[in-house]
Write an enzyme that holds these catalytic residues in place. Structure first.
Site, mmCIF file in Angstrom:
data_model
loop_
_atom_site.group_PDB
_atom_site.id
_atom_site.type_symbol
_atom_site.label_atom_id
_atom_site.label_comp_id
_atom_site.label_asym_id
_atom_site.label_seq_id
_atom_site.Cartn_x
_atom_site.Cartn_y
_atom_site.Cartn_z
ATOM 1 N N ASP A 197 0.821 -1.207 0.000
ATOM 2 C CA ASP A 197 0.000 0.000 0.000
ATOM 3 C C ASP A 197 0.865 1.272 0.000
ATOM 4 O OD1 ASP A 197 -2.752 0.983 0.297
ATOM 5 O OD2 ASP A 197 -2.068 1.778 2.210
ATOM 6 N N GLU A 238 1.888 -0.485 -4.803
ATOM 7 C CA GLU A 238 0.916 0.505 -5.234
ATOM 8 C C GLU A 238 1.677 1.811 -5.474
ATOM 9 O OE1 GLU A 238 -3.032 3.066 -4.015
ATOM 10 O OE2 GLU A 238 -1.499 2.592 -2.544
HETATM 11 C C1 NOJ Z 1 -4.457 2.878 -0.911
HETATM 12 C C2 NOJ Z 1 -5.550 1.882 -0.759
HETATM 13 O O1 NOJ Z 1 -5.689 1.187 -1.980
HETATM 14 C C3 NOJ Z 1 -6.771 2.645 -0.356
HETATM 15 O O2 NOJ Z 1 -7.935 1.850 -0.406
HETATM 16 C C4 NOJ Z 1 -6.537 3.213 1.015
HETATM 17 O O3 NOJ Z 1 -7.621 4.033 1.376
HETATM 18 C C5 NOJ Z 1 -5.260 4.052 1.049
HETATM 19 N N1 NOJ Z 1 -4.171 3.431 0.364
HETATM 20 C C6 NOJ Z 1 -4.818 4.279 2.466
HETATM 21 O O4 NOJ Z 1 -4.244 3.120 2.982
#
Ligand code: NOJ
Ligand code: CA
Length: 477
Positions: A197, A238
């Site tokens: 993440d 991500e």
């Molecule tokens: C990215 C995640 O995919 C999302 O769903 C989340 O709200 C944020 N990061 C915070 O962790």
């Protein structure tokens, strides 16, 4: 039989399952691990190589699992550690790997680390989070400010997302050690890797600056842990950056992430010039030997059939064909294979702080339906059961595309070479012997390809003519 792919995700397909919405085993309206376990045969039939589960950890769910309160457990709504072990084992028997979602940038404010950190300025955990005497004007991603004043100890703490998601201080060596332990714990349990993440925002010093150089040291450290496992574990970041050189930086010298999500591709629209441009530039910037990763939907954005395809299944098939014939790893978000649309959520059913519920609604199985699901089911789309029984459905097409991808060496590993084409047609070659041409316009076109059509989004077999919104894969002669 084709030899096993090296590494397993090269030329493969990952499936992103949002556990709360995938399959419910006990009729409490919340999808769970046992439910997912019961649907592994479906994912095997579909032909996926791995499953990425959105966060499975205990969490107060202020941000639906992205506020973790224990990195070593399973959320009781989803099941138990034993359920996860059993899922990993059963998936493994089918040749399907399980990836978890690592959330290292912040914890829940209910995590014991933060409770201790917050308890006093002298706490040994104080430096694990980002505390300051004064706050700047930085905005939080979900509205409000990125700093919250904490009365008892008279300082502000930093949180890029909700106040209930305090940011960890990755300049603190103990934090790095703690996460090494978390990675090892899950690798030892047979987890095949992690989606990571907000990796581009991991290190915050100063807090307002993203993509700090120190991130790369952390990634090299994790990569060494992943590479030390047999088989090597996958780190899929991500990397929410819109600059492709910046994206490439997260691959390091092929010693950081093995895969970093490509958001410029996700947001290019269903438009030939833009897509061709992103793919060509991506292929050009990644370090030698590295693989791109492609996705069109996720739990954070509007589902692609609604966002870029006008909910027109001819366009949905074109988008899926592109997704599944590019070089590298392709990620399907659960329901993409059905052409699942974004669902309108009436105000009194809204749960998410950032309006993302409509992309997270329950999978429509059509057999053994949901009882009181936590989010409403989308009404009109044909279910899995109906689409499985229909050889002309989006699902059947998607399955054929996955099978073709896995069975043809050019599509597994062949280089991507752009081909010149008429305006609005995106065409490329994979390896020496396979071409893909997709007509993203309302007029017919001549892709000037000679060979046999292996797959057409319209079930046609004429390589010399593309109908409007038709894509083909051609074995070149
Ligand atoms: C990215 C995640 O995919 C999302 O769903 C989340 O709200 C944020 N990061 C915070 O962790
Ligand atoms: Ca359940």
């Amino acid at each position: 039989m084709a030899p096993p792919r090296q590494p397993w995700w090269a030329g493969g397909v990952l499936y992103q399952a949002y556990p709360r919405s995938f399959a419910d085993s006990n009729d409490d309206g919340i999808g769970d691990l046992v439910g997912l376990h019961g649907r592994l045969d479906y994912l095997h039939w579909l032909g996926v190589d791995g499953i990425w589960l959105n966060p499975t950890f205990p969490s107060p769910n202020r941000d639906w699992g992205y506020d973790v309160s224990d990195y070593f457990g399973v959320h009781p709504d989803l099941g138990t550690l034993e359920d996860l072990d059993a899922l990993i084992a059963a998936a493994g028997e089918l040749g399907i790997r399980i990836l978890l979602d690592l959330v290292p940038a912040h914890t829940s404010d209910q995590h014991e680390w933060f409770l201790e950190s917050r308890s006093s300025r002298e706490s040994p955990r104080r430096p694990w989070y980002i505390w300051r005497n004064g706050a700047d004007e930085q905005d939080g991603v979900f509205g409000g400010k990125a700093w919250t004043y904490d009365e008892p100890t008279g300082q502000y703490y930093h949180h890029l997302f909700l106040p209930q998601q305090p940011d960890l201080n990755w300049m603190q060596p103990d934090v790095r050690d703690a996460f090494d332990e978390i990675l090892r714990f899950w690798f030892d349990r047979g987890v095949a890797g992690f989606r990571i993440d907000v990796v581009h925002e991991l290190v915050k010093d100063p807090p307002s600056q993203s993509n700090r150089p120190e991130i790369h040291g952390v990634l090299r450290r994790w990569r060494a842990l992943a590479d030390a496992c047999d088989p090597e574990r996958l780190l899929l970041g991500e990397t929410w950056v819109l600059d492709l050189d910046e994206l490439a930086s997260f691959y390091g010298q092929a010693d950081e992430l093995q895969l970093g999500f490509n958001f410029p591709f996700m947001f290019a629209g269903l438009e030939a010039t833009a897509l061709a441009d992103v793919v060509k530039r991506t292929e050009g910037v990644l370090p030698a030997g590295s693989l791109p990763v492609w996705a069109l939907s996720s739990h954070d954005v509007v589902r692609f059939p609604t966002r870029i395809c006008d909910e027109d299944d001819a366009k949905v098939r074109c988008a899926l064909l592109a997704l599944l014939t590019l070089r590298g790893t392709s990620v399907l978000y659960y329901g993409d294979e059905l052409g699942m649309r974004q669902v309108d959520i009436v105000p009194d059913r809204v749960l998410d702080v950032d309006g993302r519920d409509g992309a997270r609604t329950p999978m429509h199985w059509g057999d053994g339906e949901w009882r009181n699901p936590w989010l409403p089911l989308g009404a009109e789309l044909a279910s899995v059961a109906e689409q499985r029984a229909d050889s002309g459905s989006v699902l059947s097409f998607c399955r054929e595309a996955i099978a073709l991808r896995g069975s043809r060496d050019d599509l597994v590993a062949g280089a991507y070479t752009p081909l010149t084409s008429e305006a609005g047609v995106w065409a490329w070659r994979r390896g020496q012997g396979t071409a893909v041409a997709i007509n993203l316009t309302d007029s017919p076109s001549d892709p000037a390809l000679e060979g046999d059509v292996l797959l057409s989004t319209k079930g046609r077999d004429d390589p010399s003519r593309l109908e409007p919104w038709e894509g083909v894969v051609v074995a070149l002669t």
